[in-house]
Design a protein around this motif. Structure first.
Motif, mmCIF file in Angstrom:
data_model
loop_
_atom_site.group_PDB
_atom_site.id
_atom_site.type_symbol
_atom_site.label_atom_id
_atom_site.label_comp_id
_atom_site.label_asym_id
_atom_site.label_seq_id
_atom_site.Cartn_x
_atom_site.Cartn_y
_atom_site.Cartn_z
ATOM 1 N N MET A 1 1.237 -0.721 -0.146
ATOM 2 C CA MET A 1 -0.023 -0.114 0.207
ATOM 3 C C MET A 1 1.015 0.958 -0.121
ATOM 4 S SD MET A 1 -2.699 0.875 2.735
ATOM 5 C CE MET A 1 -3.538 -0.605 2.206
ATOM 6 N N ARG A 2 0.837 2.047 -1.367
ATOM 7 C CA ARG A 2 1.219 3.999 -0.898
ATOM 8 C C ARG A 2 0.099 4.749 -0.365
ATOM 9 N NH1 ARG A 2 6.039 3.523 -4.389
ATOM 10 N NH2 ARG A 2 5.423 6.099 -4.620
ATOM 11 N N VAL A 3 0.783 5.338 0.733
ATOM 12 C CA VAL A 3 -0.044 6.059 1.064
ATOM 13 C C VAL A 3 0.580 7.545 1.303
ATOM 14 C CG1 VAL A 3 -1.084 7.361 3.499
ATOM 15 C CG2 VAL A 3 -0.893 5.018 2.865
ATOM 16 N N GLY A 4 -0.132 8.898 0.459
ATOM 17 C CA GLY A 4 0.993 9.801 0.144
ATOM 18 C C GLY A 4 -0.035 11.430 0.951
ATOM 19 N N ALA A 5 0.777 12.807 0.850
ATOM 20 C CA ALA A 5 -0.211 13.545 1.244
ATOM 21 C C ALA A 5 -0.228 14.299 0.627
ATOM 22 C CB ALA A 5 0.973 14.416 1.895
ATOM 23 N N ALA A 34 9.053 11.337 7.386
ATOM 24 C CA ALA A 34 8.335 10.731 8.165
ATOM 25 C C ALA A 34 8.131 8.922 7.278
ATOM 26 C CB ALA A 34 6.787 11.773 8.372
ATOM 27 N N GLY A 35 8.876 9.130 6.171
ATOM 28 C CA GLY A 35 8.419 8.381 5.011
ATOM 29 C C GLY A 35 7.069 7.989 4.691
ATOM 30 N N LEU A 36 6.163 8.949 4.077
ATOM 31 C CA LEU A 36 5.065 8.366 3.183
ATOM 32 C C LEU A 36 6.056 8.802 1.368
ATOM 33 C CD1 LEU A 36 2.701 11.829 4.357
ATOM 34 C CD2 LEU A 36 3.111 9.202 4.373
ATOM 35 N N HIS A 37 4.805 7.655 1.287
ATOM 36 C CA HIS A 37 5.395 7.551 0.008
ATOM 37 C C HIS A 37 5.292 8.649 -0.989
ATOM 38 C CE1 HIS A 37 4.504 3.360 1.469
ATOM 39 N NE2 HIS A 37 5.072 2.787 0.850
ATOM 40 N N THR A 66 13.925 16.939 -1.940
ATOM 41 C CA THR A 66 14.010 15.778 -1.692
ATOM 42 C C THR A 66 14.430 15.372 -2.298
ATOM 43 O OG1 THR A 66 11.602 15.210 -2.754
ATOM 44 C CG2 THR A 66 11.160 16.352 -0.561
ATOM 45 N N ARG A 67 15.412 13.895 -2.086
ATOM 46 C CA ARG A 67 15.606 13.040 -2.766
ATOM 47 C C ARG A 67 14.827 11.222 -3.185
ATOM 48 N NH1 ARG A 67 17.480 16.706 -3.810
ATOM 49 N NH2 ARG A 67 19.159 17.098 -3.303
ATOM 50 N N ARG A 68 13.757 11.178 -2.195
ATOM 51 C CA ARG A 68 13.260 10.168 -1.816
ATOM 52 C C ARG A 68 11.855 9.466 -2.529
ATOM 53 N NH1 ARG A 68 9.626 7.363 0.721
ATOM 54 N NH2 ARG A 68 9.827 8.940 1.673
ATOM 55 N N ILE A 69 11.308 10.237 -2.024
ATOM 56 C CA ILE A 69 9.599 10.951 -2.251
ATOM 57 C C ILE A 69 9.295 10.826 -3.442
ATOM 58 C CG2 ILE A 69 8.951 13.231 -1.524
ATOM 59 C CD1 ILE A 69 7.322 12.279 0.207
ATOM 60 N N GLY A 70 8.167 10.017 -3.765
ATOM 61 C CA GLY A 70 7.638 10.451 -5.184
ATOM 62 C C GLY A 70 6.391 11.700 -5.477
ATOM 63 N N ARG A 319 -3.621 2.767 -3.776
ATOM 64 C CA ARG A 319 -3.098 4.514 -3.123
ATOM 65 C C ARG A 319 -3.716 5.269 -2.526
ATOM 66 N NH1 ARG A 319 0.999 5.200 -8.228
ATOM 67 N NH2 ARG A 319 2.154 6.778 -6.537
ATOM 68 N N PHE A 320 -3.034 5.640 -1.851
ATOM 69 C CA PHE A 320 -4.078 6.986 -1.673
ATOM 70 C C PHE A 320 -3.355 8.513 -1.128
ATOM 71 C CE2 PHE A 320 -4.892 2.971 0.307
ATOM 72 C CZ PHE A 320 -5.802 3.267 0.219
ATOM 73 N N ALA A 321 -4.087 9.455 -1.597
ATOM 74 C CA ALA A 321 -3.393 10.742 -0.987
ATOM 75 C C ALA A 321 -4.269 11.295 -0.316
ATOM 76 C CB ALA A 321 -3.287 11.401 -2.601
ATOM 77 N N LEU A 322 -3.840 11.662 0.335
ATOM 78 C CA LEU A 322 -4.274 12.172 1.317
ATOM 79 C C LEU A 322 -4.566 13.814 2.319
ATOM 80 C CD1 LEU A 322 -4.670 9.110 4.165
ATOM 81 C CD2 LEU A 322 -6.166 9.528 2.589
#
Length: 349
Positions: A1-5, A34-37, A66-70, A319-322
């Protein structure tokens, strides 16, 4: 599961536009920590509902910080911009970020934006398919010309080219397959349009699990009718938009949102002006806030994790965009994002 802001750069009553943008940028930086995707960025013109007018531009800034997050757009509004210009931006961000950019596109609304940018009501009423197809061609072909109703130009080279043949020995990760594209869908017509092109959907936060499950089922049926491959249909990564607010008990989380969101919604949604004076029904801000609290992960970390898991099970969406900024406060938003990463994500597996 991918959770995003999901970040709107919302301007709450009493706040300046710079404050809203600062909170948006800071929220994205905290989301990575925080480790979000993912981070998803909204785009609006001339209204305090969201003060980011160009989601791809803000995405460029955040990809650089940023360096990691999509980072994705949710969405870039196609009727108010040229699809080639947007395609060039998407290609640039895709290649320079090493594949961390996702292009979300949508039809938008019948707003005065269409007048200001000169695209006209026709671009909204029936021009979206032509714009979308031209954008997709730009992201997938080495040279593109057009002979459509709205766009007509001689063939030109696509530079930089985001899409190459898969299996390129110099690109083992398939980076040059181009940026992923998702389509905001709010009607059966838009669902079928996305399905025919094999594009995953972004489904709005106003919709509950049952409605989203029905739209996923319609998408799969329409994709099969359009001849899409079964593996492609099964692998489609649809995105569910929602709201998240985390507290030690549900009552506190609901209270936070019902104190702040109605004022923002009343001010932000009320500022929209239609291009042709057509009537539009505005939701009651408090009732809408209460609906969002009922539909989405609002409460304790455990209940938020359970809510996301239940939505995923019912809809098949992973996948979530919250929306994380419902409190309207920078410190509270940062805490909300951190708790989402540290207390909810670990429960989702």
């Amino acid at each position: 599961m991918r959770v995003g802001a999901f970040i709107l750069a919302a301007q709450f009553p009493g706040q300046g536009q710079g404050e809203a943008l600062h909170r948006a940028v800071r929220s994205a930086e905290i989301a990575e920590q925080a480790g979000l995707h993912d981070v998803w960025l909204a785009e609006h013109h001339f209204v305090p509902y969201g003060v980011c007018p160009q989601a791809a531009t803000l995405a460029a800034l955040l990809l650089g910080r940023t360096r990691r997050i999509g980072v994705g757009t949710a969405v870039s509004v196609l009727p108010t911009q040229h699809p080639v210009a947007l395609g060039e931006q998407a290609a640039l961000l895709h290649l320079t970020s090493e594949g961390r950019f996702t292009l979300g596109v949508g039809r938008g609304g019948p707003w005065v934006d269409l007048e200001v940018f000169g695209s006209g009501l026709a671009a909204y009423d029936h021009g979206f398919p032509e714009s979308l197809d031209l954008l997709l061609r730009w992201l997938r072909e080495p040279r593109v010309g057009a002979q459509g109703e709205r766009y007509a130009f001689r063939e030109v080279a696509v530079v930089p080219r985001p899409a190459e043949a898969l299996g390129d020995p110099d690109d083992p990760d398939g980076l040059t397959a181009g940026p992923p594209v998702v389509v905001a869908c709010t009607s059966a017509e838009s669902v079928k349009l996305a399905a025919a092109r094999g594009l995953p959907m972004l489904l709005g936060m106003h919709s509950g699990d049952e409605e989203k499950a029905d739209m996923v089922a319609l998408w799969r049926s329409a994709a099969r009718e359009a001849g899409r491959d079964g593996d492609e249909i099964a692998a489609a990564e649809h995105v569910s938009a929602g709201v998240v607010q985390i507290a030690d008990d549900r009552a506190a989380a609901v209270e936070t949102l019902t104190k702040t969101m109605p004022g923002w919604l009343r001010q932000g949604l009320g500022a929209h002006v239609t291009v042709d004076g057509r009537y539009r029904r505005m939701r009651d801000p408090l009732a809408y806030t209460e609906l969002l609290c009922a539909l989405h992960p609002v409460g304790t970390p455990e209940s938020c994790a359970d809510r996301l898991a239940a939505t995923s099970e019912r809809t098949g969406i992973r996948r979530f965009a919250l929306l994380v900024e419902g409190s309207g406060d920078l410190a509270a938003t940062e805490e909300n994002v951190r708790r989402l990463g540290s207390e909810v994500l670990p429960q989702l597996g």
